[in-house]
Design an enzyme around this catalytic site. Structure first.
Site, PDB file in Angstrom:
ATOM      1  N   GLU A   1      -0.920  -8.514   5.170  1.00 51.76           N
ATOM      2  CA  GLU A   1      -0.622  -8.588   6.616  1.00 51.76           C
ATOM      3  C   GLU A   1      -1.893  -8.468   7.471  1.00 51.76           C
ATOM      4  O   GLU A   1      -1.846  -8.653   8.681  1.00 51.76           O
ATOM      5  CB  GLU A   1       0.421  -7.527   6.999  1.00 51.76           C
ATOM      6  CG  GLU A   1      -0.096  -6.112   7.247  1.00 51.76           C
ATOM      7  CD  GLU A   1      -0.555  -5.359   6.000  1.00 51.76           C
ATOM      8  OE1 GLU A   1      -0.557  -5.941   4.895  1.00 51.76           O
ATOM      9  OE2 GLU A   1      -0.923  -4.175   6.150  1.00 51.76           O
TER      10      GLU A   1
ATOM     11  N   HIS B   1      -3.711  -5.563   1.393  1.00 53.97           N
ATOM     12  CA  HIS B   1      -2.933  -5.758   2.624  1.00 53.97           C
ATOM     13  C   HIS B   1      -2.876  -7.234   3.039  1.00 53.97           C
ATOM     14  O   HIS B   1      -3.740  -7.692   3.808  1.00 53.97           O
ATOM     15  CB  HIS B   1      -3.583  -4.967   3.762  1.00 53.97           C
ATOM     16  CG  HIS B   1      -3.375  -3.492   3.664  1.00 53.97           C
ATOM     17  ND1 HIS B   1      -2.319  -2.832   4.266  1.00 53.97           N
ATOM     18  CD2 HIS B   1      -4.082  -2.543   3.016  1.00 53.97           C
ATOM     19  CE1 HIS B   1      -2.391  -1.545   4.000  1.00 53.97           C
ATOM     20  NE2 HIS B   1      -3.451  -1.338   3.244  1.00 53.97           N
TER      21      HIS B   1
ATOM     22  N   CYS C   1       0.825  -1.197   0.000  1.00 47.62           N
ATOM     23  CA  CYS C   1       0.000   0.000   0.000  1.00 47.62           C
ATOM     24  C   CYS C   1       0.868   1.259   0.000  1.00 47.62           C
ATOM     25  O   CYS C   1       1.482   1.558  -1.007  1.00 47.62           O
ATOM     26  CB  CYS C   1      -1.000  -0.058   1.149  1.00 47.62           C
ATOM     27  SG  CYS C   1      -2.400   1.029   0.885  1.00 47.62           S
TER      28      CYS C   1
HETATM   29  N1  LIG Z   1      -3.270   1.910   3.760  1.00 42.22           N
HETATM   30  C1  LIG Z   1      -2.376   2.677   3.179  1.00 42.22           C
HETATM   31  O1  LIG Z   1      -1.179   2.381   3.171  1.00 42.22           O
HETATM   32  C2  LIG Z   1      -2.856   3.965   2.584  1.00 42.22           C
HETATM   33  C3  LIG Z   1      -1.866   4.565   1.660  1.00 42.22           C
HETATM   34  C4  LIG Z   1      -2.118   6.024   1.364  1.00 42.22           C
HETATM   35  N2  LIG Z   1      -2.090   6.794   2.576  1.00 42.22           N
HETATM   36  C5  LIG Z   1      -3.409   6.207   0.593  1.00 42.22           C
HETATM   37  O2  LIG Z   1      -4.411   6.587   1.166  1.00 42.22           O
HETATM   38  O3  LIG Z   1      -3.442   5.948  -0.575  1.00 42.22           O
END
Ligand SMILES: NC(=O)CC[C@H](N)C(=O)O
Length: 231
Positions: free
Chosen positions: A188, A186, A75
């Site tokens: 994790e 994600h 992400c």
């Molecule tokens: N969950 C995250 O890593 C979000 C990544 C980033 N802050 C976004 O909103 O795109």
């Protein structure tokens, strides 16, 4: 914690400790850049951390890559990897122009990625991002396809199952060696069956839900790769 579940010794290291040489990147086998809001997503998500890494950690990072060590960016970590240039393309604002947070079905592609060996054909993982629309020029997209660097795609092209409108429904890619991996979902957050959003209902209906979450194998693969090749 995901790498601990997978049997690794882990350390949570602040970027400034790497830059000041308080911690040496060369002492590690895997670099995981996690999700989140590094520098509060100022300017664009991941850009400031990427600039720090690219300009203040150049030698250590180049050496890490040259040594064939593994890097995963999840992400915000994926956003950092494309903005350092370690992975191609870019991650733009979602087509919905808002933060998208839900579980999605992904299709695992046949790819070079060492993190996804033996991962089942369909996996279920959560996304939570505002800037996750993977986009790249047509020639880069064809190269990614031809070189088997597309690792995950959203199983459906329509919103909201493709949560961000990414090109070719791409959710994750790797570099040409398969050792640098970036993805918007994600893994994790799905390590055990208790992370599944409907685990109580699955238990009641005696539906199949394996003990291991779909994400864990990604971290296990990385640890096994290190044991077999790098130690
Ligand atoms: N969950 C995250 O890593 C979000 C990544 C980033 N802050 C976004 O909103 O795109």
């Amino acid at each position: 914690m995901a790498f601990q579940f997978a049997g690794a010794d882990t350390a949570l290291v602040h970027i400034q400790h790497l830059i000041s040489d308080k911690v040496n990147l060369a002492d590690y086998q895997i670099l995981a850049i996690p999700g989140g809001f590094s520098y509060g997503d100022d300017i664009a998500a991941g850009i400031l951390l990427a600039v720090e890494m690219k300009h203040k950690l150049t030698n250590a990072l180049n050496r890490f890559v040259e040594d064939g060590k593994l890097i995963i960016g999840i992400c915000n970590g994926f956003q950092v990897l494309v903005r350092t240039g370690l992975l191609p393309g870019t991650l733009a604002m979602n087509t919905s122009a808002k933060f998208e947070c839900r579980w999605v079905d992904l299709e695992t592609q046949e790819s070079l990625c060492v993190f996804t060996k033996g991962v089942k054909a369909q996996v279920y993982l959560p996304v939570a991002h505002a800037e996750g629309r993977f986009t790249a020029p047509a020639n880069v997209l064809s190269e990614l396809e031809a070189n088997h660097q597309v690792v995950f795609r959203y199983a459906e092209s329509r919103y909201p199952n493709n949560p961000n409108g990414s090109d070719s429904n791409i959710a994750g890619i790797c570099d040409a060696t398969g050792k640098i991996f970036g993805l918007m979902p994600h893994p994790e957050r799905f390590l055990t069956k208790w992370n599944h959003p409907r685990w109580t209902r699955l238990v009641k209906t005696q539906d199949t839900c394996s003990e291991e979450g779909d994400g864990l194998v990604i971290f296990k693969n990385a640890v096994n790769y290190v044991k077999a090749n790098l130690l």
